[in-house]
Scaffold this motif. Structure first.
Motif, PDB file in Angstrom:
ATOM      1  N   LEU A  44      28.313  57.244 -27.256  1.00 55.47           N
ATOM      2  CA  LEU A  44      28.562  58.678 -27.132  1.00 55.47           C
ATOM      3  C   LEU A  44      30.049  58.956 -26.924  1.00 55.47           C
ATOM      4  N   VAL A  45      30.694  58.220 -26.028  1.00 58.43           N
ATOM      5  CA  VAL A  45      32.126  58.418 -25.776  1.00 58.43           C
ATOM      6  C   VAL A  45      32.934  58.065 -27.019  1.00 58.43           C
ATOM      7  N   GLY A  46      32.562  56.940 -27.669  1.00 57.17           N
ATOM      8  CA  GLY A  46      33.289  56.536 -28.864  1.00 57.17           C
ATOM      9  C   GLY A  46      33.174  57.548 -29.985  1.00 57.17           C
ATOM     10  N   SER A  47      31.963  58.046 -30.217  1.00 59.61           N
ATOM     11  CA  SER A  47      31.754  59.004 -31.309  1.00 59.61           C
ATOM     12  C   SER A  47      32.350  60.364 -30.992  1.00 59.61           C
ATOM     13  N   LEU A  48      32.199  60.814 -29.763  1.00 62.71           N
ATOM     14  CA  LEU A  48      32.566  62.183 -29.403  1.00 62.71           C
ATOM     15  C   LEU A  48      34.072  62.393 -29.329  1.00 62.71           C
ATOM     16  N   SER A  49      34.790  61.445 -28.736  1.00 66.73           N
ATOM     17  CA  SER A  49      36.215  61.684 -28.523  1.00 66.73           C
ATOM     18  C   SER A  49      37.116  60.617 -29.138  1.00 66.73           C
ATOM     19  N   SER A  50      36.715  59.354 -29.060  1.00 65.02           N
ATOM     20  CA  SER A  50      37.575  58.298 -29.579  1.00 65.02           C
ATOM     21  C   SER A  50      37.765  58.413 -31.080  1.00 65.02           C
ATOM     22  N   SER A  51      36.719  58.828 -31.802  1.00 63.23           N
ATOM     23  CA  SER A  51      36.847  58.965 -33.253  1.00 63.23           C
ATOM     24  C   SER A  51      37.883  60.020 -33.615  1.00 63.23           C
ATOM     25  N   ALA A  52      37.988  61.064 -32.818  1.00 60.21           N
ATOM     26  CA  ALA A  52      38.979  62.107 -33.096  1.00 60.21           C
ATOM     27  C   ALA A  52      40.396  61.576 -32.928  1.00 60.21           C
ATOM     28  N   LEU A  53      40.638  60.854 -31.846  1.00 58.22           N
ATOM     29  CA  LEU A  53      41.978  60.347 -31.571  1.00 58.22           C
ATOM     30  C   LEU A  53      42.381  59.227 -32.528  1.00 58.22           C
TER      31      LEU A  53
END
Length: 487
Positions: free
Chosen positions: A413-422
């Motif tokens: 969830l953390v990887g998909s939600l925010s890390s992918s954007a950065l």
């Protein structure tokens, strides 16, 4: 890097030139509000009273070590399960592609930052600054007028990412402590004796999370970076020793892999994406590394070499871990280790390392939120408000961890939600806004668009699948990571 011989003349001026008898100052220390791993790097370089000397002698090997170390965290322990979610063939190939694309996006960010450093006569450009100036260079009037939102968007995703890291750490801590306590009565010195060990039931996993809360509150009250550098060093040592022990364990007794699927279901592949992006979330460390190198012209080679090492390490641990434990692989590979004191020590070492790292990851969102909040009140209320916000933030991470106590889903969830954007969505778009007005080849534009679309699709599908897994779970508050040892 005073008088840097390899930089453009406009970028040679450094804000840390010292006068006689002047106490050195560390601008990176004040800028440490971008990513936890960038913060970690600044901790290492500001821990010594003569750290400015280190700035002048930051060599290629040191940059390589920091780059590799900046990538290694809790995400690597979840990669074997990620391989299960992708398939024994699709997983390694996808992880290789993910490593290549992540490295390419890091190169894009470095090139854009160097360009604005030269154009605007600035010695250093962080992620938020680079995105803001990239929007200012856009041919779109609307984007230029709203360029300040670029920095705010980056700050938002950094806060979400770092708070997500903190939630992962709390779940991880409770996970490891619960298993060590439940197996302590049957733990032996023999790591090869085959038998089934039934765990002794103890208190609910959510109570383990709450038991860590007082210690976490004390840690986040530490606001001095030099004091936090002690925790940084301790965390690095414990994690390094743990990874060495884990690696020598999983290479022993790998069974026949013919029963493992080559390609997994597309729904579980979305979970793989989130975990993989979470593991490669180190894009924030590349700009401070490039800025502190003595010969910045060598940094692209160092970046490529470092990411190649990290990708090879990830593929090796992920693939070998899945091959070793097959469909029995858990959310963290440490849950599959035999019940002997050698491997129990790995969990204890990781508990110590992650507990120390929590304060470093928490420092980042705190330094973004607290200064803004305290600037809105009278000076006499600044300190009470500071302490209240810290207490509220650490309590929030604990509450979120209790609500989602599944390590694999939190990682995804953390990887998909925010890390992918950065890591995937913003850098290619930044390249387009930076260079479009000067003329870009259609191939480059298509390439950047495809990478951003890939990141966005992973963002949507990974987030949806992780949330769907939580909703479909019969008892979302059941701590599913506890297991029975089969030695």
């Amino acid at each position: 890097m005073v008088g840097h011989p390899t930089r453009d003349p406009e970028c040679q001026q450094r804000p840390w030139r010292l006068r006689d008898n002047q106490e050195p100052t560390y601008p990176a220390q004040l800028r440490c509000g971008h990513t936890g791993k960038e913060c970690l790097l600044d901790l290492l370089t500001s821990a010594h009273p003569h750290a400015h000397v280190f700035f002048l002698s930051f060599r290629a090997f040191q940059a390589l070590v920091h780059l590799v170390k900046g990538n290694i965290g809790t995400g690597v322990l979840g990669l074997p399960l990620a391989m299960k979610n992708a398939g024994i063939l699709m997983g390694p190939l996808s992880l290789l592609a993910m490593g290549f694309i992540s490295c390419h996006c890091m190169h894009i960010l470095v090139r854009c930052a160097q360009r604005f450093c030269h154009r605007l006569n600035k010695p250093f450009m962080d992620y938020g600054d680079t995105v803001m100036h990239g929007l200012e260079a856009s041919p779109s009037t609307w984007l230029r007028n709203h360029a300040h939102w670029g920095r705010r968007i980056v700050s938002f995703f950094l806060i979400v990412t770092q708070m997500g890291f903190c939630c992962v750490y709390i779940v991880f801590l409770a996970d490891k402590l619960k298993q060590v306590v439940e197996a302590v009565n049957s733990t032996t010195n023999n790591c090869h004796y085959n038998r089934t060990v039934i765990l002794t039931p103890t208190m609910d996993s959510r109570l383990y999370m709450l038991s860590f809360l007082p210690f976490l509150v004390l840690l986040v009250l530490v606001r001095n970076l030099r004091a936090l550098s002690i925790f940084s060093l301790l965390a690095n040592i414990t994690m390094l020793v743990s990874l060495i022990i884990i690696t020598q364990s999983i290479i022993q007794g790998i069974p026949d892999p013919s029963h493992l699927p080559l390609v997994a279901n597309w729904k579980t592949y979305a979970l793989f994406f989130g975990t993989a992006v979470f593991s490669f979330e180190s894009i924030g460390v590349v700009l401070p590394l490039e800025n502190k190198m003595k010969d910045a012209r060598r940094f692209p080679v160092i970046l490529s070499l470092g990411m190649s090492i990290v990708t090879a390490l990830y593929i090796s641990i992920g693939t070998l871990g899945y091959l070793r434990f097959g469909n029995d692989i858990k959310a963290s590979i440490t849950l599959n280790l035999p019940n002997c004191w050698l491997y129990q020590s790995v969990k204890i070492l990781y508990i110590i390392g992650i507990l120390c790292t929590y304060a470093l990851q928490f420092y980042v969102p705190a330094e973004i939120i607290i200064p803004f909040a305290t600037s809105q009140v009278l000076k006499r209320w600044a300190l009470p408000l500071d302490l209240f916000i810290r207490l509220a933030m650490v309590s929030l991470t604990c509450i979120l961890a209790i609500l989602i106590p599944r390590l694999d889903l939190v990682l995804s969830l953390v990887g998909s939600l925010s890390s992918s954007a950065l890591a995937l969505i913003i850098p290619p778009l930044l390249e387009i806004t930076t260079y479009y007005s000067e003329g870009m080849s259609p191939i480059t534009i298509i390439k950047d668009a495809l990478i951003s679309i890939l990141g966005f699709v992973g963002f949507v599908m990974g987030t949806y699948q992780a949330l769907d897994e939580l909703i479909q779970s019969e008892d979302p508050l059941t701590f599913s990571n506890s297991t029975i040892f089969i030695q």
